[in-house]
Design a protein around this motif. Sequence first.
Motif, PDB file in Angstrom:
ATOM      1  N   THR A   4       0.846  -1.189   0.000  1.00  0.00           N
ATOM      2  CA  THR A   4       0.000   0.000   0.000  1.00  0.00           C
ATOM      3  C   THR A   4       0.877   1.233   0.000  1.00  0.00           C
ATOM      4  OG1 THR A   4      -0.089   0.141   2.390  1.00  0.00           O
ATOM      5  CG2 THR A   4      -1.784  -1.180   1.337  1.00  0.00           C
ATOM      6  N   ASP A   5       0.272   2.397  -0.199  1.00  0.00           N
ATOM      7  CA  ASP A   5       1.006   3.650  -0.216  1.00  0.00           C
ATOM      8  C   ASP A   5       0.833   4.435   1.081  1.00  0.00           C
ATOM      9  OD1 ASP A   5       1.754   3.126  -2.847  1.00  0.00           O
ATOM     10  OD2 ASP A   5      -0.128   3.965  -3.610  1.00  0.00           O
ATOM     11  N   ALA A   6       0.225   3.847   2.085  1.00  0.00           N
ATOM     12  CA  ALA A   6      -0.056   4.572   3.322  1.00  0.00           C
ATOM     13  C   ALA A   6       1.229   4.841   4.093  1.00  0.00           C
ATOM     14  CB  ALA A   6      -1.024   3.783   4.188  1.00  0.00           C
ATOM     15  N   VAL A   7       1.250   5.950   4.820  1.00  0.00           N
ATOM     16  CA  VAL A   7       2.415   6.303   5.628  1.00  0.00           C
ATOM     17  C   VAL A   7       2.446   5.465   6.895  1.00  0.00           C
ATOM     18  CG1 VAL A   7       3.549   8.153   6.890  1.00  0.00           C
ATOM     19  CG2 VAL A   7       2.465   8.636   4.683  1.00  0.00           C
ATOM     20  N   ILE A   8       1.316   5.312   7.538  1.00  0.00           N
ATOM     21  CA  ILE A   8       1.238   4.549   8.786  1.00  0.00           C
ATOM     22  C   ILE A   8       0.424   3.279   8.529  1.00  0.00           C
ATOM     23  CG2 ILE A   8       0.514   4.577  11.195  1.00  0.00           C
ATOM     24  CD1 ILE A   8       0.750   7.606  11.137  1.00  0.00           C
ATOM     25  N   PRO A   9       1.075   2.112   8.462  1.00  0.00           N
ATOM     26  CA  PRO A   9       0.347   0.876   8.183  1.00  0.00           C
ATOM     27  C   PRO A   9      -0.560   0.469   9.347  1.00  0.00           C
ATOM     28  CG  PRO A   9       2.707   0.636   7.783  1.00  0.00           C
ATOM     29  CD  PRO A   9       2.511   1.899   8.555  1.00  0.00           C
ATOM     30  N   ALA A  10      -1.659  -0.178   9.017  1.00  0.00           N
ATOM     31  CA  ALA A  10      -2.502  -0.762  10.056  1.00  0.00           C
ATOM     32  C   ALA A  10      -1.861  -2.023  10.608  1.00  0.00           C
ATOM     33  CB  ALA A  10      -3.887  -1.070   9.487  1.00  0.00           C
ATOM     34  N   ILE A  11      -1.140  -2.748   9.729  1.00  0.00           N
ATOM     35  CA  ILE A  11      -0.445  -3.978  10.116  1.00  0.00           C
ATOM     36  C   ILE A  11       0.967  -3.921   9.551  1.00  0.00           C
ATOM     37  CG2 ILE A  11      -0.346  -6.490   9.854  1.00  0.00           C
ATOM     38  CD1 ILE A  11      -3.396  -6.476   9.600  1.00  0.00           C
ATOM     39  N   THR A  12       1.949  -4.192  10.398  1.00  0.00           N
ATOM     40  CA  THR A  12       3.339  -4.284   9.957  1.00  0.00           C
ATOM     41  C   THR A  12       3.916  -5.605  10.439  1.00  0.00           C
ATOM     42  OG1 THR A  12       3.667  -1.887  10.040  1.00  0.00           O
ATOM     43  CG2 THR A  12       5.633  -3.263  10.092  1.00  0.00           C
ATOM     44  N   VAL A  13       4.396  -6.413   9.511  1.00  0.00           N
ATOM     45  CA  VAL A  13       5.042  -7.686   9.823  1.00  0.00           C
ATOM     46  C   VAL A  13       6.481  -7.583   9.331  1.00  0.00           C
ATOM     47  CG1 VAL A  13       5.062 -10.167   9.383  1.00  0.00           C
ATOM     48  CG2 VAL A  13       2.882  -8.964   9.664  1.00  0.00           C
ATOM     49  N   ASP A  14       7.430  -7.790  10.233  1.00  0.00           N
ATOM     50  CA  ASP A  14       8.837  -7.572   9.906  1.00  0.00           C
ATOM     51  C   ASP A  14       9.673  -8.798  10.263  1.00  0.00           C
ATOM     52  OD1 ASP A  14      11.168  -6.214   9.143  1.00  0.00           O
ATOM     53  OD2 ASP A  14      11.456  -5.352  11.136  1.00  0.00           O
ATOM     54  N   HIS A  15      10.114  -9.520   9.242  1.00  0.00           N
ATOM     55  CA  HIS A  15      10.969 -10.705   9.410  1.00  0.00           C
ATOM     56  C   HIS A  15      10.380 -11.682  10.438  1.00  0.00           C
ATOM     57  CE1 HIS A  15      13.986  -9.003   6.819  1.00  0.00           C
ATOM     58  NE2 HIS A  15      14.063  -7.912   7.565  1.00  0.00           N
ATOM     59  N   LEU A  16       9.116 -11.958  10.294  1.00  0.00           N
ATOM     60  CA  LEU A  16       8.396 -12.827  11.236  1.00  0.00           C
ATOM     61  C   LEU A  16       8.724 -14.299  10.986  1.00  0.00           C
ATOM     62  CD1 LEU A  16       6.084 -13.405  13.313  1.00  0.00           C
ATOM     63  CD2 LEU A  16       4.528 -13.405  11.354  1.00  0.00           C
TER      64      LEU A  16
END
Length: 297
Positions: A4-16
């Motif tokens: 998405t192009d949103a600045v603040i994600p609703a969900i962020t998954v990082d190297h899970l």
Amino acid sequence: MSVTDAVIPAITVDHLTYAFPGGVVGLHDISFDLASHSRTLLVGANGAGKSTLLRILAGKTLAKAGSVRVQGCDPFRSALAGVTYLGTEWASNATVRHDMAVPVLLSSVGGDAYPDRRDELVEILDVDLAWHMHAVSDGERRRVQLVMGLLRPWSILLLDEVTVDLDVLVRSRLLAFLERETSSRDCAVVYASHIFDGLAEWPTNLIHIHMGRILECGKPADIIANTSLPKRATTLTYNSNSALLELALKWLSEDLKDRGRREDVKRLRWDEISKNDKDGGMNLSAFDAYFKFSRAR
């Protein structure tokens, strides 16, 4: 990877990374962002990791490594009132098979506090308020679950195969309702399903999961445009719905060929992942070696 192009994600998954009890790895090094107002369709074969991912996002399961943020918080350690998870296990719960009237159940989850929303969902899902839960079908029981789950306004909705028991009309009405919700409110939906009829224009994002890893992540139109899909054997013209279905068929066919027979698959174990991986590093060691070998077969 961002879808998405949103600045603040609703969900962020990082190297899970997630390992089941016993050490078998179910998800490995997956990353993505999902914005508010998004509708994400999870595509993958049975056992690919879709349900595991949804349960982690819902805070029902703790990941082994990496991080997950839902509305900026760790869902496992924070009680997020705006996160709603609906899975298939609810309908088999003995409690909801007792002789209970539907209005009693709806009142128990706040139906009286949201009368307009309650009445709209009862209409959309074609629920009879005279039903008693011990005397309804699985499909009717599923409709009651959805009314109960969607009754209170949510910020993040996680759906795991909960539309499988619905007839095509009720499912279509439900999807239209969810599209209106995500368009008009600050909320997002992540939906795992094997049924692609009627989903042509519904998802804003696609995530393709295979053997615990994300292979594709992006906007449906972009993915379809960049994927070579087989032509139909008939003279019928493609529409966007058939293109989405053909994309899912292509992905799942390739996944099955890649995986091979289930009894021949060696699942990665937690103790085979290097310490660097567990700490969130980029050296994927044993898993990448296995995954590259598997893809090359």
